[in-house]
Design an enzyme around this catalytic site. Structure first.
Site, PDB file in Angstrom:
ATOM      1  CE  LYS A  50      -3.886  -2.325   2.438  1.00 53.65           C
ATOM      2  NZ  LYS A  50      -4.572  -2.736   3.618  1.00 53.65           N
ATOM      3  CD  GLN A  54      -3.514  -3.994   6.928  1.00 49.62           C
ATOM      4  OE1 GLN A  54      -3.716  -3.120   6.131  1.00 49.62           O
ATOM      5  NE2 GLN A  54      -3.597  -5.397   6.218  1.00 49.62           N
ATOM      6  CG  ASP A 114      -9.795   0.331   5.214  1.00 52.71           C
ATOM      7  OD1 ASP A 114      -9.677  -0.386   4.155  1.00 52.71           O
ATOM      8  OD2 ASP A 114      -9.019   0.096   6.473  1.00 52.71           O
TER       9      ASP A 114
HETATM   10  N1  GUN Z   1      -6.761  -6.439   6.238  1.00 54.14           N
HETATM   11  C1  GUN Z   1      -7.013  -7.205   5.192  1.00 54.14           C
HETATM   12  N2  GUN Z   1      -7.730  -6.597   4.240  1.00 54.14           N
HETATM   13  C2  GUN Z   1      -7.860  -5.348   4.830  1.00 54.14           C
HETATM   14  C3  GUN Z   1      -8.263  -3.939   4.294  1.00 54.14           C
HETATM   15  O1  GUN Z   1      -8.856  -3.745   3.290  1.00 54.14           O
HETATM   16  N3  GUN Z   1      -8.387  -2.889   5.222  1.00 54.14           N
HETATM   17  C4  GUN Z   1      -7.794  -3.235   6.549  1.00 54.14           C
HETATM   18  N4  GUN Z   1      -7.579  -2.021   7.141  1.00 54.14           N
HETATM   19  N5  GUN Z   1      -7.135  -4.008   6.904  1.00 54.14           N
HETATM   20  C5  GUN Z   1      -7.343  -5.175   6.007  1.00 54.14           C
END
Ligand code: GUN
Length: 293
Positions: A63, A107, A130
């Site tokens: 990311k 996350q 998100d």
């Molecule tokens: N963990 C796995 N996928 C995601 C996501 O799309 N966002 C977040 N914050 N954590 C994750």
């Protein structure tokens, strides 16, 4: 590996290239970043990683790299596994107040001592790139503007790029998580598909999935969807990320299903790259909103 025996009738499905479409989307986002720069706004994304889950670390690195490449000012804050909920909530409050930060992503999963719900609720809805805050989930459910979770948004974008019109289709979503299944079903419904959501308690799952013109697999079990569960000519979207014997695989048994499907996303190289691309797009949306506020 054993070779698959194919009958003369078998055609290989069209492969939906998530890497290609994600690259197109990122180029569009880079243009939007350049336009914002003209107004003196540099989009800022802060990703918070608690603990040292190896998969989470890999995702977060991906990311950060992608954000930097399109011109987003990206920052990763890493906290120890033993971080308290109060400490994380204070950090979120600090980021909510920071004008340089337009998007906040904590996350998941979080360590057991921290309530995910409490943390997601603390992120300001205007910075919730998100799309996990209840306000944004509610906005999606009621057709109001807000942030949409990146994975289902990425699926919709990929279908749009492929020229696939979902209106009137029988769409079946397998999985009902807040992150993927529920918002995916909502987006397909908003796009006028007839939507069925299946889950672990669904009776005769194969009977339901075989009726799908569009099948979205978000179950979290490797190669669960097999050829007998898919209608000839269906479009199959695989949201899964699993490991079987150390090998990365989706929720769909790609080898057998690609012999019956019309189009299919691979794992890796399907939905995953689109998820990251949508995070960048949501971050730019957050920065644009802050510019007009
Ligand atoms: N963990 C796995 N996928 C995601 C996501 O799309 N966002 C977040 N914050 N954590 C994750």
């Amino acid at each position: 590996m054993a070779l698959m025996r194919r009958t003369g009738d078998d055609k290989m499905a069209h492969l939906i290239d998530g890497k290609k479409w994600a690259s197109k989307s990122r180029a569009e986002t880079a243009q939007a970043v350049a336009a914002l720069a003209q107004q003196g706004v540099i989009p800022g994304l802060t990703v918070v990683l608690v603990g040292d889950n190896p998969a989470s670390k890999t995702y977060v690195r991906g990311k950060e790299k992608a954000a930097t490449e399109v011109g987003i000012r990206s920052q990763v804050i890493t906290l120890s596994e033993g971080t308290t909920q109060d400490a994380l909530l204070s950090l979120v409050e600090q980021l909510n107040a920071d004008q340089m930060v337009h998007g906040i992503l904590v996350q998941l999963p979080l360590p057991a001592q921290i309530s995910e719900q409490a943390v997601l609720a603390a992120i300001h809805p205007d910075k919730d790139v998100d799309g996990f805050h209840a306000q944004n989930a509610g906005a999606l459910a009621t057709g109001q503007p807000g942030f949409i979770p990146c994975t289902p948004l990425g699926v919709m974008k990929m279908l749009q790029y492929e020229g696939i019109q979902v209106a009137g289709m029988n769409a079946v979503v397998v999985g009902r998580s807040n992150i993927v299944g529920k918002p995916m079903a909502q987006l397909l419904l908003n796009a006028n598909a007839t939507v069925t959501i299946c889950h672990s308690k669904t009776k005769d799952l194969a009977d339901v999935t075989r009726r799908a013109d569009l099948l979205v697999a978000a179950i979290g079990r490797g190669r669960y969807i097999t050829r007998d569960m898919v209608k000839e000519g269906a479009i199959v979207i695989d949201v899964g990320m699993n490991r079987i014997d150390g090998k990365l695989c989706g929720d769909v048994d790609y080898e057998s299903v690609s012999a019956v499907a019309a189009s299919i996303t691979p794992v890796p190289g399907g939905v995953g790259p689109m998820t990251i691309a949508m995070l960048l797009s949501n971050t730019v949306q957050a920065a644009s909103l802050s510019a007009v506020r």
